[in-house]
Write a protein that holds these residues in place. Structure first.
Motif, PDB file in Angstrom:
ATOM      1  N   THR A  65     -17.660  -3.614  12.607  1.00  0.00           N
ATOM      2  CA  THR A  65     -16.834  -3.863  11.429  1.00  0.00           C
ATOM      3  C   THR A  65     -15.729  -4.844  11.804  1.00  0.00           C
ATOM      4  O   THR A  65     -14.918  -4.567  12.692  1.00  0.00           O
ATOM      5  N   VAL A  66     -15.729  -6.007  11.142  1.00  0.00           N
ATOM      6  CA  VAL A  66     -14.771  -7.077  11.443  1.00  0.00           C
ATOM      7  C   VAL A  66     -13.782  -7.202  10.282  1.00  0.00           C
ATOM      8  O   VAL A  66     -14.191  -7.434   9.143  1.00  0.00           O
ATOM      9  N   PRO A  67     -12.494  -7.038  10.545  1.00  0.00           N
ATOM     10  CA  PRO A  67     -11.516  -7.179   9.453  1.00  0.00           C
ATOM     11  C   PRO A  67     -11.344  -8.630   9.039  1.00  0.00           C
ATOM     12  O   PRO A  67     -11.386  -9.535   9.870  1.00  0.00           O
ATOM     13  N   GLY A  68     -11.155  -8.853   7.748  1.00  0.00           N
ATOM     14  CA  GLY A  68     -10.751 -10.179   7.299  1.00  0.00           C
ATOM     15  C   GLY A  68      -9.307 -10.435   7.720  1.00  0.00           C
ATOM     16  O   GLY A  68      -8.604  -9.525   8.161  1.00  0.00           O
ATOM     17  N   ILE A  69      -8.879 -11.668   7.584  1.00  0.00           N
ATOM     18  CA  ILE A  69      -7.535 -12.052   8.028  1.00  0.00           C
ATOM     19  C   ILE A  69      -6.773 -12.713   6.877  1.00  0.00           C
ATOM     20  O   ILE A  69      -7.316 -13.557   6.164  1.00  0.00           O
ATOM     21  N   VAL A  70      -5.518 -12.314   6.721  1.00  0.00           N
ATOM     22  CA  VAL A  70      -4.599 -12.987   5.800  1.00  0.00           C
ATOM     23  C   VAL A  70      -3.597 -13.765   6.638  1.00  0.00           C
ATOM     24  O   VAL A  70      -2.960 -13.208   7.536  1.00  0.00           O
ATOM     25  N   THR A  71      -3.479 -15.063   6.376  1.00  0.00           N
ATOM     26  CA  THR A  71      -2.441 -15.862   7.025  1.00  0.00           C
ATOM     27  C   THR A  71      -1.267 -15.960   6.067  1.00  0.00           C
ATOM     28  O   THR A  71      -1.354 -16.591   5.016  1.00  0.00           O
ATOM     29  N   PHE A  72      -0.178 -15.300   6.418  1.00  0.00           N
ATOM     30  CA  PHE A  72       0.989 -15.250   5.547  1.00  0.00           C
ATOM     31  C   PHE A  72       1.856 -16.496   5.706  1.00  0.00           C
ATOM     32  O   PHE A  72       2.366 -17.040   4.724  1.00  0.00           O
ATOM     33  N   LEU A  73       2.040 -16.942   6.947  1.00  0.00           N
ATOM     34  CA  LEU A  73       2.874 -18.108   7.233  1.00  0.00           C
ATOM     35  C   LEU A  73       2.266 -18.862   8.414  1.00  0.00           C
ATOM     36  O   LEU A  73       1.750 -18.250   9.343  1.00  0.00           O
ATOM     37  N   GLY A  74       2.341 -20.182   8.375  1.00  0.00           N
ATOM     38  CA  GLY A  74       1.888 -20.980   9.514  1.00  0.00           C
ATOM     39  C   GLY A  74       0.421 -21.343   9.494  1.00  0.00           C
ATOM     40  O   GLY A  74      -0.189 -21.532  10.541  1.00  0.00           O
ATOM     41  N   ASN A  90      14.324 -10.804 -11.891  1.00  0.00           N
ATOM     42  CA  ASN A  90      15.312 -10.099 -11.083  1.00  0.00           C
ATOM     43  C   ASN A  90      14.601  -8.977 -10.324  1.00  0.00           C
ATOM     44  O   ASN A  90      13.994  -8.098 -10.922  1.00  0.00           O
ATOM     45  N   GLY A  91      14.670  -9.024  -9.004  1.00  0.00           N
ATOM     46  CA  GLY A  91      13.963  -8.039  -8.198  1.00  0.00           C
ATOM     47  C   GLY A  91      12.823  -8.638  -7.398  1.00  0.00           C
ATOM     48  O   GLY A  91      12.224  -7.961  -6.563  1.00  0.00           O
ATOM     49  N   CYS A  92      12.506  -9.915  -7.651  1.00  0.00           N
ATOM     50  CA  CYS A  92      11.526 -10.617  -6.821  1.00  0.00           C
ATOM     51  C   CYS A  92      12.271 -11.314  -5.689  1.00  0.00           C
ATOM     52  O   CYS A  92      13.184 -12.102  -5.924  1.00  0.00           O
ATOM     53  N   LEU A  93      11.854 -11.034  -4.460  1.00  0.00           N
ATOM     54  CA  LEU A  93      12.532 -11.632  -3.302  1.00  0.00           C
ATOM     55  C   LEU A  93      11.946 -12.970  -2.902  1.00  0.00           C
ATOM     56  O   LEU A  93      12.621 -13.782  -2.263  1.00  0.00           O
ATOM     57  N   GLY A  94      10.685 -13.229  -3.253  1.00  0.00           N
ATOM     58  CA  GLY A  94      10.064 -14.490  -2.872  1.00  0.00           C
ATOM     59  C   GLY A  94       8.574 -14.476  -3.158  1.00  0.00           C
ATOM     60  O   GLY A  94       7.974 -13.423  -3.392  1.00  0.00           O
ATOM     61  N   ALA A  95       7.963 -15.661  -3.139  1.00  0.00           N
ATOM     62  CA  ALA A  95       6.527 -15.791  -3.399  1.00  0.00           C
ATOM     63  C   ALA A  95       6.014 -17.070  -2.768  1.00  0.00           C
ATOM     64  O   ALA A  95       6.713 -18.081  -2.740  1.00  0.00           O
ATOM     65  N   THR A  96       4.783 -17.026  -2.288  1.00  0.00           N
ATOM     66  CA  THR A  96       4.168 -18.225  -1.715  1.00  0.00           C
ATOM     67  C   THR A  96       2.655 -18.120  -1.740  1.00  0.00           C
ATOM     68  O   THR A  96       2.093 -17.011  -1.813  1.00  0.00           O
ATOM     69  N   MET A  97       1.979 -19.258  -1.696  1.00  0.00           N
ATOM     70  CA  MET A  97       0.535 -19.292  -1.560  1.00  0.00           C
ATOM     71  C   MET A  97       0.169 -18.879  -0.132  1.00  0.00           C
ATOM     72  O   MET A  97       0.828 -19.285   0.824  1.00  0.00           O
ATOM     73  N   ILE A  98      -0.870 -18.059   0.012  1.00  0.00           N
ATOM     74  CA  ILE A  98      -1.316 -17.610   1.324  1.00  0.00           C
ATOM     75  C   ILE A  98      -2.808 -17.865   1.463  1.00  0.00           C
ATOM     76  O   ILE A  98      -3.492 -18.194   0.491  1.00  0.00           O
ATOM     77  N   THR A  99      -3.323 -17.676   2.679  1.00  0.00           N
ATOM     78  CA  THR A  99      -4.738 -17.903   2.941  1.00  0.00           C
ATOM     79  C   THR A  99      -5.438 -16.578   3.189  1.00  0.00           C
ATOM     80  O   THR A  99      -5.115 -15.864   4.132  1.00  0.00           O
ATOM     81  N   THR A 100      -6.403 -16.253   2.316  1.00  0.00           N
ATOM     82  CA  THR A 100      -7.125 -14.980   2.422  1.00  0.00           C
ATOM     83  C   THR A 100      -8.634 -15.143   2.441  1.00  0.00           C
ATOM     84  O   THR A 100      -9.355 -14.178   2.615  1.00  0.00           O
ATOM     85  N   GLY A 101      -9.123 -16.358   2.230  1.00  0.00           N
ATOM     86  CA  GLY A 101     -10.558 -16.564   2.072  1.00  0.00           C
ATOM     87  C   GLY A 101     -10.921 -16.810   0.615  1.00  0.00           C
ATOM     88  O   GLY A 101     -12.071 -17.095   0.299  1.00  0.00           O
ATOM     89  N   SER A 102      -9.950 -16.721  -0.284  1.00  0.00           N
ATOM     90  CA  SER A 102     -10.148 -17.041  -1.701  1.00  0.00           C
ATOM     91  C   SER A 102      -9.176 -18.141  -2.092  1.00  0.00           C
ATOM     92  O   SER A 102      -8.029 -18.154  -1.642  1.00  0.00           O
TER      93      SER A 102
END
Length: 386
Positions: free
Chosen positions: A21-30, A325-337
């Protein structure tokens, strides 16, 4: 797990010896830090890939991609890249690299299943390559060091299939777990664990799928990667000493007539993204979610205004999030989609943001999905006796 066991036995009339079982990877930054050998922050995705294997008594290889009901085959004695074989070329590449390293194999049956296969792109290909390499190690060469499998999978895709992929993705798949993120130092290929806080439930990291076409950003990203590679090859000629990632923004701006304005722009963004990945990891370790959210938004601004690799749908979703109000931040990330974003929200503001999804669907014609980030477990290898 039960499903892939049944699928394998039904397909081959033979029970699997191992399931990887291989986990997928999310790249949050970088995501683009490879070009400056900088820093990248990643973690386990919310879906994984399962690979079941059983040995054969002949030299034939049979492959079954269960969700698509797609079947391929080849012979161990005649391994050739064929474009029409598509994903099967990845497994051919793994076998070819193993043989080149002196680890011969017999024939085998492989079955692939799992939620990760609903994604696309290089992250899924990397999981297929790594899962295949580990499965073959398990039944043919257990003496092979498990830590060698990422390099084998990476070579299978980059050399045999000749497609772009990240070695960091393979290393992350081997190392991630559900309790922490990993900050990778791309230059030294080392990692540092950043614990995921379970104490503070005030803020929720939400994964939002914009549901745009899987091809919508692919071409633009491919072009930008090619440009980034070329820009940093020239960058190293201009700054031959020391680590590229340590070159200051001022030094880049002062490289008059040595780098074009476009090359400077690309290099400045990649260097900034690498530094923000390191800074974001530090803030997470300190549980400073407010400042971490600001880092996310700074990266998004760079992706949109400097690197220019976002799209109207992504810009709308991130902008509407940060207006709440209450959102600290948002960005596009890499998940495979294509078109996935991370939104860091307070629990109190969750309903406000999700209510805006109807407006998004009305404007763009796509029905988005969203869920709290809940990573899967790390890599697993299960054995079964026949």
């Amino acid at each position: 797990m039960k499903q892939i066991l049944e699928l394998h036995e039904l397909e081959y009339e033979d029970k699997p010896s191992k399931v990887v079982t291989v986990p997928g990877i999310v790249t949050f930054l970088g995501e683009f830090a490879d070009y400056c050998k900088g820093f990248t922050l990643c973690g386990a995705a919310t879906t994984s890939l399962e690979v079941a294997i059983s040995p054969r008594s002949d030299q034939s290889v049979r492959l079954f991609m269960a969700p698509m009901k797609d079947r391929k085959r080849f012979n161990i004695q005649n391994i050739k890249y064929r474009r029409e074989d598509r994903w099967a070329n990845i497994i051919k590449g793994v076998v070819s690299i193993l043989h080149a390293r002196g680890f011969s194999t017999g024939g085998f049956n492989l079955t692939f299943s799992g939620g990760l296969l609903a994604k696309d792109g290089s992250m899924v290909d990397s999981a297929i390559a790594l899962g295949s390499a580990i499965a073959l190690r398990e039944i043919f060469h257990p003496e092979l060091n498990l830590d060698d499998c990422p390099a084998i999978g990476y070579s299978a895709i980059s050399s045999f299939v000749s497609e772009e992929c990240r070695l960091i993705t393979f290393l992350a798949m081997l190392q991630v777990n559900r309790d922490s993120l990993l900050l990778f130092d791309v230059h030294h290929l080392t990692s540092e664990r950043i614990p995921l806080s379970k104490d503070d439930s005030s803020y929720i990291p939400m994964i939002v799928e914009s549901k745009i076409s899987p091809h919508a950003l692919r071409e633009e990203l491919a072009i930008r990667r090619k440009e980034s590679k070329a820009a940093f090859e020239k960058f190293r000629e201009v700054f031959p000493g020391g680590l590229v990632r340590d070159i200051s923004e001022q030094e880049v701006k002062e490289s008059v007539n040595l780098l074009s304005e476009e090359e400077k722009r690309i290099c400045l963004y990649v260097l900034s993204e690498s530094r923000l990945a390191r800074e974001g990891a530090r803030l997470l370790a300190q549980k400073d979610m407010v400042m971490y959210g600001k880092v996310l938004s700074r990266v998004q601004a760079g992706l949109r205004d400097v690197f220019e690799v976002t799209c109207p749908e992504i810009d709308w979703l991130t902008k509407r999030a940060t207006e709440i109000n209450g959102c600290l931040g948002a960005t596009m990330i890499t998940t495979g989609s294509s078109g996935t974003i991370l939104v860091l929200l307070s629990r109190d503001s969750l309903d406000l943001y999700t209510a805006r999804m109807e407006e998004y669907e009305h404007i763009f014609g796509f029905r988005p999905t969203w869920s709290a980030y809940k990573p899967v477990e790390g890599l697993k290898i299960d054995s079964y006796t026949k």
